[in-house]
Design a protein around this motif. Sequence first.
Motif, PDB file in Angstrom:
ATOM      1  N   LYS A 258      35.871 -40.439 -83.130  1.00  0.00           N
ATOM      2  CA  LYS A 258      34.807 -41.362 -83.697  1.00  0.00           C
ATOM      3  C   LYS A 258      33.769 -40.500 -84.330  1.00  0.00           C
ATOM      4  O   LYS A 258      33.352 -40.999 -85.203  1.00  0.00           O
ATOM      5  CB  LYS A 258      34.558 -42.353 -82.878  1.00  0.00           C
ATOM      6  N   HIS A 259      33.220 -39.638 -83.485  1.00  0.00           N
ATOM      7  CA  HIS A 259      31.979 -38.712 -83.997  1.00  0.00           C
ATOM      8  C   HIS A 259      32.405 -37.313 -84.388  1.00  0.00           C
ATOM      9  O   HIS A 259      31.607 -36.586 -84.166  1.00  0.00           O
ATOM     10  CB  HIS A 259      30.939 -38.942 -82.887  1.00  0.00           C
ATOM     11  N   GLU A 260      33.487 -37.199 -84.697  1.00  0.00           N
ATOM     12  CA  GLU A 260      34.077 -35.946 -85.172  1.00  0.00           C
ATOM     13  C   GLU A 260      33.144 -35.072 -86.167  1.00  0.00           C
ATOM     14  O   GLU A 260      32.833 -33.787 -86.060  1.00  0.00           O
ATOM     15  CB  GLU A 260      35.405 -35.684 -85.754  1.00  0.00           C
ATOM     16  N   LEU A 261      32.754 -35.927 -87.304  1.00  0.00           N
ATOM     17  CA  LEU A 261      31.854 -35.148 -88.258  1.00  0.00           C
ATOM     18  C   LEU A 261      30.381 -34.767 -87.761  1.00  0.00           C
ATOM     19  O   LEU A 261      29.866 -33.908 -88.571  1.00  0.00           O
ATOM     20  CB  LEU A 261      32.005 -36.046 -89.505  1.00  0.00           C
ATOM     21  N   SER A 262      30.005 -35.493 -86.716  1.00  0.00           N
ATOM     22  CA  SER A 262      28.953 -35.264 -86.388  1.00  0.00           C
ATOM     23  C   SER A 262      28.393 -33.923 -85.824  1.00  0.00           C
ATOM     24  O   SER A 262      27.139 -33.288 -85.770  1.00  0.00           O
ATOM     25  CB  SER A 262      28.229 -36.323 -84.992  1.00  0.00           C
ATOM     26  N   VAL A 263      29.398 -32.885 -85.591  1.00  0.00           N
ATOM     27  CA  VAL A 263      29.358 -31.705 -85.090  1.00  0.00           C
ATOM     28  C   VAL A 263      28.929 -30.837 -86.273  1.00  0.00           C
ATOM     29  O   VAL A 263      28.303 -29.678 -86.203  1.00  0.00           O
ATOM     30  CB  VAL A 263      30.531 -31.333 -84.373  1.00  0.00           C
ATOM     31  N   TYR A 264      28.896 -31.041 -87.467  1.00  0.00           N
ATOM     32  CA  TYR A 264      28.569 -30.532 -88.734  1.00  0.00           C
ATOM     33  C   TYR A 264      27.047 -30.689 -89.047  1.00  0.00           C
ATOM     34  O   TYR A 264      26.825 -31.867 -88.850  1.00  0.00           O
ATOM     35  CB  TYR A 264      29.571 -30.557 -89.767  1.00  0.00           C
TER      36      TYR A 264
ATOM     37  N   LEU B 267      33.935 -37.948-102.414  1.00  0.00           N
ATOM     38  CA  LEU B 267      32.846 -38.796-102.634  1.00  0.00           C
ATOM     39  C   LEU B 267      32.887 -40.120-101.525  1.00  0.00           C
ATOM     40  O   LEU B 267      32.024 -40.633-101.222  1.00  0.00           O
ATOM     41  CB  LEU B 267      32.697 -39.235-104.019  1.00  0.00           C
ATOM     42  N   ALA B 268      34.135 -40.590-101.571  1.00  0.00           N
ATOM     43  CA  ALA B 268      34.422 -41.771-100.948  1.00  0.00           C
ATOM     44  C   ALA B 268      34.210 -41.759 -99.277  1.00  0.00           C
ATOM     45  O   ALA B 268      33.367 -42.579 -98.689  1.00  0.00           O
ATOM     46  CB  ALA B 268      35.847 -42.560-101.160  1.00  0.00           C
ATOM     47  N   VAL B 269      34.471 -40.690 -98.774  1.00  0.00           N
ATOM     48  CA  VAL B 269      34.444 -40.097 -97.350  1.00  0.00           C
ATOM     49  C   VAL B 269      32.981 -39.699 -97.007  1.00  0.00           C
ATOM     50  O   VAL B 269      32.429 -40.229 -96.228  1.00  0.00           O
ATOM     51  CB  VAL B 269      35.193 -38.955 -97.004  1.00  0.00           C
ATOM     52  N   LYS B 270      32.485 -39.111 -98.213  1.00  0.00           N
ATOM     53  CA  LYS B 270      30.863 -38.656 -97.674  1.00  0.00           C
ATOM     54  C   LYS B 270      30.009 -40.037 -98.154  1.00  0.00           C
ATOM     55  O   LYS B 270      29.105 -40.165 -96.965  1.00  0.00           O
ATOM     56  CB  LYS B 270      30.507 -38.007 -99.163  1.00  0.00           C
TER      57      LYS B 270
ATOM     58  N   LYS C 125      27.809 -41.281 -94.798  1.00  0.00           N
ATOM     59  CA  LYS C 125      26.556 -40.575 -94.781  1.00  0.00           C
ATOM     60  C   LYS C 125      25.448 -40.989 -93.808  1.00  0.00           C
ATOM     61  O   LYS C 125      24.390 -40.140 -93.681  1.00  0.00           O
ATOM     62  CB  LYS C 125      25.989 -41.156 -96.272  1.00  0.00           C
ATOM     63  N   HIS C 126      25.718 -41.962 -93.085  1.00  0.00           N
ATOM     64  CA  HIS C 126      24.723 -42.498 -92.041  1.00  0.00           C
ATOM     65  C   HIS C 126      24.735 -41.428 -91.085  1.00  0.00           C
ATOM     66  O   HIS C 126      23.625 -41.365 -90.129  1.00  0.00           O
ATOM     67  CB  HIS C 126      25.195 -43.910 -91.402  1.00  0.00           C
ATOM     68  N   ILE C 127      25.810 -40.600 -90.923  1.00  0.00           N
ATOM     69  CA  ILE C 127      25.662 -39.552 -89.836  1.00  0.00           C
ATOM     70  C   ILE C 127      24.457 -38.406 -89.973  1.00  0.00           C
ATOM     71  O   ILE C 127      23.716 -38.067 -89.016  1.00  0.00           O
ATOM     72  CB  ILE C 127      27.001 -38.802 -89.647  1.00  0.00           C
ATOM     73  N   TRP C 128      24.245 -38.120 -91.149  1.00  0.00           N
ATOM     74  CA  TRP C 128      23.018 -37.160 -91.539  1.00  0.00           C
ATOM     75  C   TRP C 128      21.950 -37.667 -91.849  1.00  0.00           C
ATOM     76  O   TRP C 128      20.964 -36.974 -92.364  1.00  0.00           O
ATOM     77  CB  TRP C 128      23.939 -36.391 -92.398  1.00  0.00           C
ATOM     78  N   ASN C 129      21.731 -39.136 -91.985  1.00  0.00           N
ATOM     79  CA  ASN C 129      20.506 -39.849 -92.483  1.00  0.00           C
ATOM     80  C   ASN C 129      19.475 -39.695 -91.170  1.00  0.00           C
ATOM     81  O   ASN C 129      19.842 -39.821 -90.086  1.00  0.00           O
ATOM     82  CB  ASN C 129      20.760 -41.203 -92.980  1.00  0.00           C
TER      83      ASN C 129
END
Length: 313
Positions: free
Chosen positions: A193-199, A302-305, A309-313
């Motif tokens: 669920k939060h895999e991208l949050s490690v970046y 672009l669609a995935v970003k 996008k809320h992860i890095w806001n």
Amino acid sequence: MTETLLLYMNLRSKQIVRVLAGIGPFRCLFLIGIAIILFYAFTEVTSVWVLPVCYLLVLWLYHNSRKDKEFLSLQVHGIKRLFTVEYLLLGLPFIISGIIAANYISLPVIMLTAVVMPWIYPVRFHSVVLPIPLLYSGGLLYRRMFRKQVPLYAVLLFLSFMGVLHDNINLCKVCLILWGAIQGTAYMVTPLKHELSVYNSFGMYQLMLVKSGLRNIFITMFPFIVLMLVLRHDTEAILFCLVLFYSTLLYLWNMGMARFSFETQTAMGIYWLLFPLPLFLVSIVNPVVLILYLALNMGLTLAVKKKYKHIWN
């Protein structure tokens, strides 16, 4: 004996259906496609020893890994005859391809292998962790896929080597394309669920994906490319390798992005069959399709970003 054989074959058929159901329909189609391509390659083989060696290797791996010998020996009399019949049935694709290729000398060797194999004692190996120092350390999914596919990778490399020995560059190309297609399965995993949050940013994930693709594709495809260029190092072969390299890079990039666009592995499998895999195969034949593939990847990125996008806001 006939009744015992029928009961055994009925049991085996149920086991095969259960295994295929566990694999899933999309991977089954992929495996069937690989089997058809290999069968076609075997029908083009003219050497008398290639078919028996390949059959011996496949049959020994199966015989050595089976775990039902002790159980069947307690339930069935004449278990070795039962194994012989089963191994002869498993050898039918090799026998049929030998007949089509008019390779009649190899047929008795294949049948003899099926008769002798039940008498061979299994060899037990100790499992060890396979070190992969050359692959990109950040691409954990790719490293996981490679560890699982090492036997298949070795078989494709062996077949490519056979193509060099028998001046068959098409077999080398088929093995190279198959390995390119298999690499995309590394990303057919539903993300956490939060895999991208490690970046730290979405661009950091993109950079990791591209670096992983560039390095891993080059390292794993390098032996195939060397074997093919040893056989034929003209402009056509070099151009084929370059196009295949860029097609595979776009293919892995697409799969690495697409896994964040689908909630289930089934949906991911349908997408893989409809877009990434066909575009990968077509772009090898027609490099112009690489432009379409690049456009698809940019739109998907672009669609995935936008979605995350809320992860890095």
